[in-house]
Design a protein around this motif. Structure first.
Motif, PDB file in Angstrom:
ATOM      1  N   ASN A  27     -21.891  48.964  71.652  1.00  0.00           N
ATOM      2  CA  ASN A  27     -22.021  50.064  72.554  1.00  0.00           C
ATOM      3  C   ASN A  27     -21.107  49.848  73.534  1.00  0.00           C
ATOM      4  O   ASN A  27     -21.196  50.599  74.741  1.00  0.00           O
ATOM      5  N   ARG A  29     -18.184  49.232  76.273  1.00  0.00           N
ATOM      6  CA  ARG A  29     -16.845  49.839  76.636  1.00  0.00           C
ATOM      7  C   ARG A  29     -16.370  48.867  77.663  1.00  0.00           C
ATOM      8  O   ARG A  29     -16.846  49.033  79.158  1.00  0.00           O
ATOM      9  N   GLU A 203      -9.876  59.951  77.146  1.00  0.00           N
ATOM     10  CA  GLU A 203     -11.309  59.748  77.745  1.00  0.00           C
ATOM     11  C   GLU A 203     -12.296  60.420  76.918  1.00  0.00           C
ATOM     12  O   GLU A 203     -13.487  59.967  76.720  1.00  0.00           O
ATOM     13  N   GLN A 204     -12.137  61.830  76.636  1.00  0.00           N
ATOM     14  CA  GLN A 204     -13.131  62.461  75.833  1.00  0.00           C
ATOM     15  C   GLN A 204     -13.414  61.715  74.444  1.00  0.00           C
ATOM     16  O   GLN A 204     -14.563  61.793  73.782  1.00  0.00           O
ATOM     17  N   ALA A 207     -15.242  58.410  74.700  1.00  0.00           N
ATOM     18  CA  ALA A 207     -16.591  59.094  75.055  1.00  0.00           C
ATOM     19  C   ALA A 207     -17.472  59.507  73.975  1.00  0.00           C
ATOM     20  O   ALA A 207     -18.659  58.932  73.686  1.00  0.00           O
ATOM     21  N   ASN A 208     -16.770  60.164  72.976  1.00  0.00           N
ATOM     22  CA  ASN A 208     -17.579  60.685  71.800  1.00  0.00           C
ATOM     23  C   ASN A 208     -17.398  59.620  70.525  1.00  0.00           C
ATOM     24  O   ASN A 208     -18.162  59.721  69.736  1.00  0.00           O
ATOM     25  N   ASN A 225     -13.945  56.286  84.149  1.00  0.00           N
ATOM     26  CA  ASN A 225     -14.386  57.332  83.285  1.00  0.00           C
ATOM     27  C   ASN A 225     -14.820  56.714  81.930  1.00  0.00           C
ATOM     28  O   ASN A 225     -15.601  57.409  81.036  1.00  0.00           O
ATOM     29  N   VAL A 226     -14.160  55.644  81.629  1.00  0.00           N
ATOM     30  CA  VAL A 226     -14.298  55.135  79.923  1.00  0.00           C
ATOM     31  C   VAL A 226     -15.409  53.896  80.023  1.00  0.00           C
ATOM     32  O   VAL A 226     -16.168  53.939  79.031  1.00  0.00           O
ATOM     33  N   THR A 227     -15.387  52.945  80.885  1.00  0.00           N
ATOM     34  CA  THR A 227     -15.927  51.574  80.718  1.00  0.00           C
ATOM     35  C   THR A 227     -17.398  51.701  81.213  1.00  0.00           C
ATOM     36  O   THR A 227     -17.991  52.415  82.167  1.00  0.00           O
ATOM     37  N   ASN A 228     -18.094  50.819  80.800  1.00  0.00           N
ATOM     38  CA  ASN A 228     -19.803  50.648  81.404  1.00  0.00           C
ATOM     39  C   ASN A 228     -19.805  49.123  81.737  1.00  0.00           C
ATOM     40  O   ASN A 228     -20.905  48.679  81.940  1.00  0.00           O
ATOM     41  N   LYS A 244     -19.482  49.682  86.165  1.00  0.00           N
ATOM     42  CA  LYS A 244     -18.251  50.224  86.089  1.00  0.00           C
ATOM     43  C   LYS A 244     -17.198  49.406  86.980  1.00  0.00           C
ATOM     44  O   LYS A 244     -17.761  48.607  87.891  1.00  0.00           O
TER      45      LYS A 244
END
Length: 687
Positions: A27, A29, A203-204, A207-208, A225-228, A244
């Motif tokens: 999981n 990013r 990005e969307q 995310a999905n 917006n994308v990474t964690n 982030k």
């Protein structure tokens, strides 16, 4: 999913990486960050198996598919966009061919009771289940949806790939990688050639997606917006932050301060040891202590401090003449190429000191209007450049105008004046030309390096109107920050063509949107424009309803009329707010002072609210009915890529959600009113 153990890469005397270990989880990013030359792209190549490390291992499970998007790629010229993209489904095609063969074999054979026939049926069932899990025959619709999301028109699908620029062909490769649905996505600068709409769609999508992602990007908004998780390559090792990018910057600053304190303490300790050794080196009574100190000094590992971030450096444009009040005035400007209208009826007035952005999809005319302003191409209409305007222009091909036979340092030294001549090395360092690189000749620079050098040269010219066409394409984040601060402090006017939201945020006060042959003015910053008129269309699921063929003859106008009925909900909402403000005043009055007129007015408000509630319920029922109809229509393979239906579906779902919220609020207010009316009915009227 991917395990890295003891990774070392060495190209010269000093290793690029040394004994690096980390794990990419399902999981994750991950943003892979570090200064240019730190080895980010090399790391991605090692993870996907293109490049081998000097030592260490990279473990990838056999069933783990890895998708890799490089910055530079080899592209095919002999196929259409659709045919090239369809290559992403090579595994589907092979499996379908195998299924057809097994199915034909089952038809031809008659030994239904044999073990081999039973085995054939079992193999067919297993393969068919796998085929359906891979998407079955729906990949054409999925392929078209992905290409559309990345900015292609349906008319582009049959065009040869050789007709497209490198940026658009990179989008084809990105589409192929995304459609393969790998367990791990390795993306090297995926937003370099994307416009804002396509970046938001990507990005969307990510995310999905269920894929793990490791990406290198200089687009701060995209990264956030994308990474964690953030992996920083610094001083030949990896620093792992489970946050982030913006949070990583804060933590990195704290870590560097700790490093600096530890370094200073170590330097003091080493100086004390050396002083002791030098003082007592020749005294026999201190020989043992001296040898101990020498061994202690030899065992000490020097503390390394992370590379200094030059983005804190501040630049200022040199003084320039004051321009007229209106540097650029356009009235009914029009530009055609053959039978194609690029834009028409362009009316804009840019005031002195304004910073404005030109935004929109690629090919909508942003650079074309810039060329009209520069007088490089003819146009129709009236376009005036104001009094005393001195233009500094950075074009996408600006790098081609540099003198190739001088060094980087001399290129800047020839245009620098005043105090800036004393800061040339700092300036070059901020744009990744520090140290020995500054003595490199321009003719040996890459295209990206030349673009950065041309940008530095522009920063030193005395101009009062800046026109920058994609200025951040080859800049890393620290260099972007240097440029952004310089433009913010610039006293003149600036026109900026860019897709970088973070760069434009806080920099521009007006946005001109290019699209459909028109140029629309939007007051406010880039995010004001995005929130008001540039939202991403939601992605629809293909499995929300069964597949049938009906209602295909309904016209677009009929569908639009059905949608327009929901506009009444907005009017109801405004009406509700007016009612609320009235009855709150009534309910706030003590019960014993309620007059007959106030009680009568309260009852009228209850009646109006009941009517509004009934109208709201009618709208909800109509919209829910249309949503079900659209579900059925969109599950038809022929409509899977019908953007008209998809957009209508998205609009109705959004309005339906708002109308349900209105109904809930309306019901609560009505209940409150009715309870108040019952309470007041027990109290004598104040006649």
């Amino acid at each position: 999913m991917i395990s890295v153990e003891g990774l070392t890469v060495q190209f010269a005397a000093k290793p690029l990486f040394s004994n690096i270990s980390y794990v990419v989880n399902p999981n994750d990013r991950i943003a892979l960050v570090g200064k240019n030359g730190a080895g980010k792209s090399t790391m991605l190549k090692i993870l996907c198996g293109i490049q081998k490390p000097t030592s260490g291992t990279v473990s990838v499970p056999n069933d783990c598919k890895v998708g890799y998007l490089p910055q530079v790629m080899k592209l095919q010229d002999d196929t259409t966009v659709r045919e090239e993209t369809r290559k992403a489904f090579a595994d589907n095609t092979k499996l379908k061919h195998r299924l057809d063969q097994m199915q034909q074999e089952m038809v031809d054979r008659t030994d239904y009771e044999s073990d081999s026939y039973t085995k054939l049926v079992e193999d067919f069932t297993t393969a068919h289940e796998h085929y359906m899990m891979m998407g079955g025959e729906n990949y054409e619709a999925e392929m078209e949806r992905t290409l559309t999301g990345l900015g292609f028109d349906r008319s582009d699908f049959t065009r040869p790939t050789r007709e497209f620029s490198g940026g658009w062909r990179m989008r084809i490769e990105l589409a192929k990688i995304l459609l393969q649905k790998p367990q791990v996505l390795l993306l090297d600068e995926p937003t370099n050639h994307l416009d804002i709409e396509s970046i938001q769609w990507l990005e969307q999508f990510l995310a999905n997606s269920s894929s793990a992602v490791v990406l290198v990007s200089h687009d701060r908004a995209f990264i956030n917006n994308v990474t964690n998780r953030t992996l920083e390559i610094t001083c030949g090792h990896i620093e792992d932050y489970k946050v982030k990018y913006d949070e990583y910057l804060v933590l990195r600053k704290e870590r560097r301060e700790q490093q600096l304190r530890a370094y200073q303490n170590q330097q003091k300790e080493m100086a004390d040891i050396k002083a002791f050794v030098d003082r007592f080196r020749y005294q026999a009574t201190k020989a043992v202590q001296v040898q101990q100190r020498i061994r202690q000094l030899e065992k000490m590992v020097p503390i390394e401090i992370d590379e200094v971030d030059n983005s804190a450096m501040h630049l200022k444009f040199p003084p320039c003449l004051r321009s007229g009040d209106y540097p650029v005035i356009c009235e009914d400007v029009r530009k055609d190429y053959g039978n194609k209208i690029i834009f028409d009826h362009v009316n804009m007035t840019i005031r002195r000191g304004e910073k404005v952005a030109f935004v929109g999809k690629n090919g909508e005319g942003k650079s074309t209007l810039v060329k009209c302003i520069m007088g490089q191409i003819p146009y129709a209409g009236y376009l005036k450049i104001g009094h005393n305007v001195q233009i500094g222009y950075f074009a996408q091909n600006q790098a081609q105008l540099l003198d190739e036979n001088i060094t980087i340092y001399d290129t800047i030294d020839n245009v620098a004046t005043g105090d800036m001549r004393l800061k040339i090395n700092d300036l070059l360092g901020a744009f990744m030309f520090g140290g020995e690189i500054s003595e490199k000749y321009v003719k040996f620079l890459s295209g990206g390096e030349r673009s950065r050098l041309a940008m530095i040269k522009l920063l030193l010219q005395p101009v009062n109107l800046l026109i920058l066409d994609e200025p951040t394409n080859h800049l890393d984040i620290p260099s972007k920050d240097v440029l952004k601060e310089a433009i913010k402090a610039f006293d003149g006017t600036a026109i900026i063509v860019s897709h970088d939201r973070e760069f434009l945020d806080g920099l521009v006060s007006k946005v001109y949107e290019f699209g459909g042959g028109q140029v629309r003015e939007h007051l406010g910053g880039i995010y004001d424009w995005l929130h008001s008129s540039h939202q991403v269309t939601p992605t629809l699921s293909k499995s929300d309803a069964p597949t049938v063929e009906e209602r295909l003859n309904m016209s677009a106008n009929q569908r639009q009329n059905q949608v327009d009925k929901t506009q009444e909900s907005t009017d109801h909402k405004n009406h509700i707010e007016d009612i609320d403000s009235g009855y709150e005043k009534v309910l706030s009055k003590p019960a014993e002072k309620l007059s007959y007129a106030e009680h009568k007015e309260l009852q009228k408000k209850i009646n109006r609210k009941q009517k509004a509630l009934r109208d709201c319920e009618t709208n909800i029922a109509a919209m829910e009915k249309r949503v079900k109809e659209l579900d059925v229509l969109l599950m038809d393979r022929g409509n899977a890529t019908n953007m008209e239906l998809i957009n209508e579906y998205a609009r109705i779902k959004e309005k339906l959600e708002k109308e349900n919220e209105n109904w809930f609020n309306l019901s609560e207010k009505l209940s409150e009113l009715q309870n108040g009316a019952e309470e007041f009915s027990q109290i004598p009227y104040d006649l």
